[in-house]
Structures are given as C-alpha cells and as structure tokens.
Design a protein around this motif. Structure first.
Motif, PDB file in Angstrom:
ATOM      1  N   PHE A  83      -2.323  26.592  95.154  1.00 10.62           N
ATOM      2  CA  PHE A  83      -3.827  26.677  95.068  1.00 10.62           C
ATOM      3  C   PHE A  83      -4.142  26.345  93.424  1.00 10.62           C
ATOM      4  N   PHE A  84      -5.071  25.551  93.407  1.00 10.78           N
ATOM      5  CA  PHE A  84      -5.568  24.942  92.191  1.00 10.78           C
ATOM      6  C   PHE A  84      -7.031  25.088  92.105  1.00 10.78           C
ATOM      7  N   VAL A  85      -7.586  25.499  90.707  1.00  7.27           N
ATOM      8  CA  VAL A  85      -9.036  25.698  90.829  1.00  7.27           C
ATOM      9  C   VAL A  85      -9.612  24.416  89.983  1.00  7.27           C
ATOM     10  N   LEU A  86     -10.491  23.838  90.729  1.00  3.69           N
ATOM     11  CA  LEU A  86     -10.979  22.492  90.460  1.00  3.69           C
ATOM     12  C   LEU A  86     -12.639  22.873  90.145  1.00  3.69           C
ATOM     13  N   ASP A  87     -12.978  23.083  88.907  1.00  6.95           N
ATOM     14  CA  ASP A  87     -14.405  23.354  88.648  1.00  6.95           C
ATOM     15  C   ASP A  87     -15.118  21.872  88.806  1.00  6.95           C
ATOM     16  N   VAL A  88     -16.304  21.990  89.418  1.00  4.56           N
ATOM     17  CA  VAL A  88     -17.094  20.753  89.826  1.00  4.56           C
ATOM     18  C   VAL A  88     -18.268  20.755  88.995  1.00  4.56           C
ATOM     19  N   VAL A  89     -18.415  21.809  88.114  1.00  2.00           N
ATOM     20  CA  VAL A  89     -19.693  21.810  87.185  1.00  2.00           C
ATOM     21  C   VAL A  89     -19.068  22.535  86.023  1.00  2.00           C
ATOM     22  N   ILE A  90     -18.985  21.267  84.919  1.00  2.31           N
ATOM     23  CA  ILE A  90     -18.413  21.689  83.577  1.00  2.31           C
ATOM     24  C   ILE A  90     -19.408  21.310  82.605  1.00  2.31           C
ATOM     25  N   ASN A  91     -19.736  22.306  81.705  1.00  4.73           N
ATOM     26  CA  ASN A  91     -20.600  22.353  80.608  1.00  4.73           C
ATOM     27  C   ASN A  91     -22.030  21.907  81.218  1.00  4.73           C
ATOM     28  N   PHE A  92     -22.496  22.577  82.449  1.00  2.00           N
ATOM     29  CA  PHE A  92     -23.642  22.195  83.059  1.00  2.00           C
ATOM     30  C   PHE A  92     -23.936  21.023  83.786  1.00  2.00           C
ATOM     31  N   ARG A  93     -22.793  20.216  83.800  1.00  3.84           N
ATOM     32  CA  ARG A  93     -22.677  18.872  84.296  1.00  3.84           C
ATOM     33  C   ARG A  93     -22.155  18.757  85.714  1.00  3.84           C
ATOM     34  N   ARG A  94     -22.444  18.351  86.673  1.00  4.81           N
ATOM     35  CA  ARG A  94     -21.714  18.271  88.086  1.00  4.81           C
ATOM     36  C   ARG A  94     -20.737  16.943  87.801  1.00  4.81           C
ATOM     37  N   LEU A  95     -19.613  17.034  88.184  1.00  6.80           N
ATOM     38  CA  LEU A  95     -18.502  16.108  88.158  1.00  6.80           C
ATOM     39  C   LEU A  95     -18.965  15.067  89.224  1.00  6.80           C
ATOM     40  N   ASN A  96     -18.995  13.765  88.669  1.00  5.29           N
ATOM     41  CA  ASN A  96     -19.115  12.743  89.518  1.00  5.29           C
ATOM     42  C   ASN A  96     -17.835  12.299  90.157  1.00  5.29           C
ATOM     43  N   GLU A  97     -17.900  11.475  91.113  1.00  6.41           N
ATOM     44  CA  GLU A  97     -16.650  11.082  91.811  1.00  6.41           C
ATOM     45  C   GLU A  97     -15.618  10.592  91.070  1.00  6.41           C
ATOM     46  N   THR A  98     -15.756   9.723  89.922  1.00  4.88           N
ATOM     47  CA  THR A  98     -14.565   9.372  89.107  1.00  4.88           C
ATOM     48  C   THR A  98     -13.717  10.558  88.633  1.00  4.88           C
ATOM     49  N   ASP A  99     -14.622  11.626  88.221  1.00  8.38           N
ATOM     50  CA  ASP A  99     -14.126  12.652  87.524  1.00  8.38           C
ATOM     51  C   ASP A  99     -13.160  13.591  88.548  1.00  8.38           C
ATOM     52  N   LEU A 100     -13.807  13.683  89.846  1.00  7.89           N
ATOM     53  CA  LEU A 100     -13.228  14.523  90.864  1.00  7.89           C
ATOM     54  C   LEU A 100     -11.914  13.765  91.018  1.00  7.89           C
ATOM     55  N   PHE A 101     -11.969  12.622  91.256  1.00  6.88           N
ATOM     56  CA  PHE A 101     -10.594  11.736  91.486  1.00  6.88           C
ATOM     57  C   PHE A 101      -9.866  11.903  90.561  1.00  6.88           C
ATOM     58  N   THR A 102     -10.018  11.883  89.289  1.00 11.55           N
ATOM     59  CA  THR A 102      -9.076  12.135  88.038  1.00 11.55           C
ATOM     60  C   THR A 102      -8.613  13.517  88.184  1.00 11.55           C
ATOM     61  N   GLN A 103      -9.329  14.643  88.617  1.00 12.63           N
ATOM     62  CA  GLN A 103      -8.833  15.842  88.697  1.00 12.63           C
ATOM     63  C   GLN A 103      -7.884  16.111  89.814  1.00 12.63           C
ATOM     64  N   LEU A 104      -8.165  15.307  90.911  1.00 12.13           N
ATOM     65  CA  LEU A 104      -7.521  15.620  92.059  1.00 12.13           C
ATOM     66  C   LEU A 104      -5.994  14.810  91.849  1.00 12.13           C
ATOM     67  N   GLU A 105      -5.969  13.685  90.940  1.00 10.73           N
ATOM     68  CA  GLU A 105      -4.608  13.226  90.651  1.00 10.73           C
ATOM     69  C   GLU A 105      -3.895  14.121  89.807  1.00 10.73           C
ATOM     70  N   LYS A 106      -4.425  14.889  88.824  1.00 11.58           N
ATOM     71  CA  LYS A 106      -4.050  15.844  88.064  1.00 11.58           C
ATOM     72  C   LYS A 106      -3.216  16.919  89.019  1.00 11.58           C
ATOM     73  N   ILE A 107      -4.063  17.514  89.915  1.00  9.12           N
ATOM     74  CA  ILE A 107      -3.575  18.325  90.879  1.00  9.12           C
ATOM     75  C   ILE A 107      -2.461  18.154  91.685  1.00  9.12           C
ATOM     76  N   ALA A 108      -2.432  16.659  92.123  1.00  6.00           N
ATOM     77  CA  ALA A 108      -1.234  16.374  92.972  1.00  6.00           C
ATOM     78  C   ALA A 108       0.015  16.314  92.138  1.00  6.00           C
ATOM     79  N   LYS A 109      -0.229  15.662  91.001  1.00 10.01           N
ATOM     80  CA  LYS A 109       0.989  15.566  90.148  1.00 10.01           C
ATOM     81  C   LYS A 109       1.736  17.105  89.609  1.00 10.01           C
ATOM     82  N   MET A 110       0.697  18.127  89.486  1.00  4.82           N
ATOM     83  CA  MET A 110       1.236  19.468  89.180  1.00  4.82           C
ATOM     84  C   MET A 110       2.130  20.272  90.269  1.00  4.82           C
TER      85      MET A 110
END
Length: 607
Positions: free
Chosen positions: A199-226
């Motif tokens: 289980f991994f924590v994926l923040d969808v709001v960082i510095n009061f900004r909601r992550l866009n789809e590109t950011d979400l994809f990037t974070q999911l790639e990191k999770i898959a590698k981990m």
C-alpha cells in the motif's frame, strides 16, 4: 430498485426538506405479514403464527405499546429506522465483507498493451474521481427524481456524500460506520494505491494544488517501480480485511499496539478511496471470471491481498484489462455506485486523456510506502471463500425490457416472476425473497424489502402484470423495517422479547434464500454480489433494451444450490413466459376484430 431521473437540475439539496419516513399502521403490517407468509409455511405452523400475531396486535397487547414508542421515536429523529436498519443489515453482521456483503461493479474489459497503458487508464480514472469529488464537495450533484411509480418525487441525496468520506471500522461485536469530518486546516487529500499486496500513499493535493493527470501518471509509475522491489515487500496485510469481522477487529487491535502500524492504518482509514493495480489473473476473461476477480481478487496467491475491504470505494485496474469497483455497502445503496461509475466511465470516454509532460513533475515528492510490523497468517480463510463461491454471469439475448414493455408489463415485476418461476422449477417450493426497494423519497431513506414471493406469484398468470407489491415499499408502508423497529424498541425497553419475534415463521421470513436486486445501467457494465445465506442465491439483474444481464451466485458447499442449474431454468422460464405472452396476444386479436378494436379497460387495469 426504481430507475432514477438525473436530468432535472433543480430540487432540494438539503434532505431535511424531505418528509420523514412514516410508521405504518400496526394492524396493516401484521395483516400483510400473515399474507406474505401463509403460503411459505405449513398449515400447522401458520395457525400457530396467526394466533401469536393476533395476540401481539390485540388491544392492550405488547404491539400497541411498541407502536406508540416507535411513533415517539419518529417524532424525535430524522429517520426512525435508519440506525436500527444499518446495524441489523450490516454493522452487527460478523461475516466477512468479500462475497458475503460487498457488491461490485464490473467495467467493460479494457485492452492494455503494457503496464504503462494500464497506469494511464488509472491516472485518467483518478482524475475523474477527483472531478466527481469536486461536485460532492460543492454539493452540486443534481437532485434525483423518481421515475415510474410516483414519478417526480425528489429523492434524498445524502448517500452520495458518504462515497469518499466514510470508513467501516471493525468491532468485536459490532462494526462502526465512521464519518470523516473536515477541519479548518485539513491534511492534504490522498488516495491509497495497492500494488502487489503493498500500500502506497498518493497525495492528490500538494502545496494546495490538485495533481493533474500527467502528475498522477508519474506518481503511479513510481509506485509500480517501488512495488517491483521484492526485497522490500511486506506481508499481505490486506488479507486481514477479508476475514470475519470479529477476527479482523482482534487483528487490528493487535496491530494498533505498534506506532508504525497505527500510522499506516490511519493513512488508509482517512484516504478518499483505493486504487488497486492488479496483476493478471491468469484465467479466461469471461464475464463470470471478471465478476469473480472483482468479488474476491482470486485468492491470496493472486490479487486477494491487494484490497482493503473496509473502504467504501476500491477502483480495480488489472494489467489484463479486468477493471471495476468494489464497494463496502454500509454507507450507500447500489444505485449510488451505479451513478458514480457511470459518471466516471462517461468522463473517461468524453474527456480525452490529458497526459502532457511538464517540467514540474520531477519536483513531486515520491509516494510513500506504508510499513507494517506483523506476520499475518490468514491466507487459508480467503482461499476457502474463493473455492466456495459459484458465480454465473449470464446474458439472456432472446429479448429485453422493450419486449416486456410492449406486453404492457413492468420489466421488474416480469423478471421477479421469472426468478420465482425458476426457483420453483428447481426446488418445487417458494421461499422468502428479498428485493430491495428504495425509500429515498424520505429523509435519510435507504431501502425496504419488496417481498416478491407472493401468493399471486405462485398463481403466476395474475402476478405477471401485478405491480402492487412494490408500491407499499417505496411509500414507506412495507413490513420489514416496521417489524424491525418494533423488535428493536422492545429490546431497548428491556422487556421480554415478544413471541412474534421468536416464532419459527418470523425467523424463516428473514432467511432470504433468494436475494435479488435490479441494478440497471446506461453504460456497458454490470453489478454482482454473493448470496446472503449459505443455502441461497444472489440474483442481480440488469434489464437492457434487447437483452438482460443476470449475475447469479451461490455457494458450492451447499447441496441445495447450483448457479448453472438456476441460470438454465431461468432461461427456460423466460422463453416460456414469452411464448405465453405471444399466445395470449394472438388469442386476443380475433376478439378485438369482432368487437371493432380494443377497448379501454375499467379502472385503468392492465390486460
């Protein structure tokens, strides 16, 4: 359940403006109860039950006092049955959530060329979830109105606002439905991503900004590698949530003794939802097998541990294209799951993926892996659930709801009769049947039961066009919630339990061997769930214009049930019913010609 109209944008956003759920007249409920059960028990048992019921409802009897107390409760609460019903239906139930309680929505099968494709789909889905949550946060969902019977009545919307703000906390004797409340400075919103039982924590709001789809994809790639890092893999803690509720409560209590575990549990319990990135299940991807994957993940050696069943919404994205939603049922009904799922699928189809590489993505902090200190040994439990469930997802292609409407019949009534017919053909007897009926036209309304195993259903021809049984349920005049309320009031008063509630007939009336629900969709997907008793069937149906999807479930260890046998009987019964309709129509035409055409029937009755 009734079909709902989402096109009308105006109406009461505050459920308090809706009427309160009525308390039905006592004698009306008792008379209906006897009528519902007379043909389901022996004559000797019915005579005994009738005497007990008459004593309970007599002037000065215990029923009169309990009815008065129930009416007082109605005056003091928004919905007199809500807490009773929630505890009786869900929170007191000690059975495991997967299969026994949690329904699922199976999405159309996706085609992913590689893992990146699946992660793009997941990022797009998460983006849609966040858009939908924005509507919820602003309480901007259009109010729904009933269609069909009592059309135009506004419906309570409160269930929608529990989709991403609830959590079912296990207890030793009773679970708790926790409502998450926001504070002045809420922590960044996050979802939990499950991947390879981690289980991994994926923040969808960082510095009061909601992550866009590109950011979400990037974070999911990191999770898959981990998650690929086998050296860091931890025990499949998610399996604990698939255990019986008391056992899971005991395990959670042990986990909470360690601060690392407390932190991990806190992050999961406060998340918006889960996204489960599943490995390929390794079986033929038929509708039946995709249903099974949604219901239990295929067991501990597949994706069974890649879940957290206490959370209301778990979005599953499998690398083999098996996708859908697993729902913890206590906060909301199936129609809410349907409308949320339809929104997401339409969003993804109508809003092209917006994956654009941006310079800022490298600045995002890496998602955090949750850690645990324990070594659970619960694989054997889930394995037995997986082996036991007998599912048959079947598409009846010979006709659909349009044919039924042309016969001037209600599709739901028609299909309920078909289910009764099929069960009778397989077993030679009728049984207590549960069909959910929405009571959302009342404040905080959830459901009551249409007892569709009527005496008229046995007569069959009369019941084919009979819709009367559903009207009392949706107007708050059904018997199940009322009897439950009287029973619970007696318990609160600490009086001796009235004999009506210990009678064999009452106990049998609540053993729903046939548990049914209509879950219609406007997009290509379907719902399914497990049986509610060991020797019963779960039968979910989705009537479409030219076909009907049935998902029939049972348990293999029961010698009384077999999903394939039931489905075969159901097909035969539906074909025979059509043949009967056609012969009746053909017989009616010569009479119409002799009389110079059809004439309207008296009192608006149906042919």
């Amino acid at each position: 359940m009734p079909v709902l109209d989402r096109e009308q944008p105006k109406g009461p956003k505050d459920s308090n403006v809706l009427p309160k759920l009525p308390v039905p007249p006592l004698q009306q409920t008792l008379d209906t109860y006897l009528k519902c059960m007379e043909h389901l028990v022996s004559k000797e048992q019915f005579r005994k039950t009738k005497a007990i019921v008459e004593k309970f409802g007599a002037p000065g009897g215990s029923g009169e006092l309990l009815q008065k107390k129930l009416q007082e409760r109605r005056d003091k609460t928004d919905n007199w049955v809500y807490d009773y019903w929630l505890e009786d239906m869900y929170l007191n139930n000690r059975l495991a959530l997967p299969v026994n309680s949690s329904p699922v929505m199976v999405f159309p099968k996706q085609t992913f060329r590689d893992r990146a494709d699946a992660l793009r789909f997941a990022a797009h889905l998460i983006s849609g979830v966040l858009e939908y949550k924005t509507l919820l946060d602003g309480r901007d969902l259009p109010v729904e109105y009933a269609r069909g019977q009592l059309a135009g009545t506004p419906l309570c919307m409160e269930q929608y606002y529990r989709l991403f703000s609830s959590y079912r906390l296990p207890g030793l004797k009773k679970d708790t439905l926790v409502a998450q409340k926001s504070c002045v400075m809420p922590e960044p919103e996050h979802i939990i991503v499950a991947c390879k039982n981690q289980f991994f924590v994926l923040d969808v709001v960082i510095n009061f900004r909601r992550l866009n789809e590109t950011d979400l994809f990037t974070q999911l790639e990191k999770i898959a590698k981990m998650a690929d890092n086998a050296e860091e893999r931890l025990p499949p803690i998610g399996l604990l949530t698939s255990d019986g509720r008391t056992q899971w409560a005991e395990a959670r209590s042990a986990l909470m003794k360690d601060s690392t575990n407390r932190d991990s549990l806190d992050m999961i319990e406060r998340c918006l939802c889960l996204v489960c990135l599943d490995d390929p299940c390794g079986v033929e991807l038929s509708d039946t097998n995709r249903s099974l994957q949604m219901l239990h993940g295929g067991g501990h050696n597949k994706n069974g541990g890649n879940r957290w069943y206490d959370k209301p919404m778990q979005f599953v994205v499998g690398l083999d294209g098996v996708c859908g939603v697993v729902c913890e049922h206590s906060p909301f009904e199936g129609i809410v799951l349907v409308h949320c799922s339809e929104y997401l699928l339409k969003y993804m189809k109508g809003s092209p993926s917006k994956l654009v590489r941006a310079a800022s993505v490298s600045e995002l902090p890496a998602p955090r892996r949750l850690h645990w200190k324990c070594s659970p040994e619960v694989q054997g439990f889930l394995a037995s659930l997986v082996r036991n469930l007998d599912m048959d997802a079947y598409k009846f292609k010979f006709y659909g709801k349009e044919y039924i409407k042309k016969q001037k019949m209600s599709p739901d009534a028609y299909l309920q009769v078909a289910l009764q017919f099929a069960f009778y053909r397989c077993n030679g007897r009728p049984v207590s049947t549960y069909e959910s009926a929405s009571i959302r036209r009342f404040r905080e309304g959830r459901v009551d039961n249409i007892r569709s195993a009527t005496a008229e259903a046995l007569a069959f021809v009369k019941s084919m066009t009979d819709e009367k049984s559903s009207v009392p349920a949706i107007t708050g005049m059904a018997i199940d919630n009322h009897l439950l309320g009287l029973r619970e009031i007696a318990q609160e008063m600490k009086t001796e339990k009235p004999e009506i509630f210990t009678d064999e007939t009452y106990l049998m009336s609540n053993q729903f061997i046939l548990s049914t629900s209509q879950v219609p969709t406007t997009v290509e997907m379907f719902c399914c769930y497990g049986p509610v008793v060991p020797n019963g069937y779960g039968a979910c149906y989705n009537p479409q214009a030219d076909h009907i999807i049935f998902c029939v479930s049972s348990f293999r260890e029961s010698t009384e049930t077999c999903s394939a046998v039931f489905v075969k009987a159901l097909e035969e019964c539906l074909l025979e019913m059509k043949d009967l309709c056609n012969r009746c129509s053909a017989a009616a035409k010569p009479n119409e010609r002799k009389q110079g055409g059809s004439q309207p029937m008296k009192n608006g009755s149906k042919p």
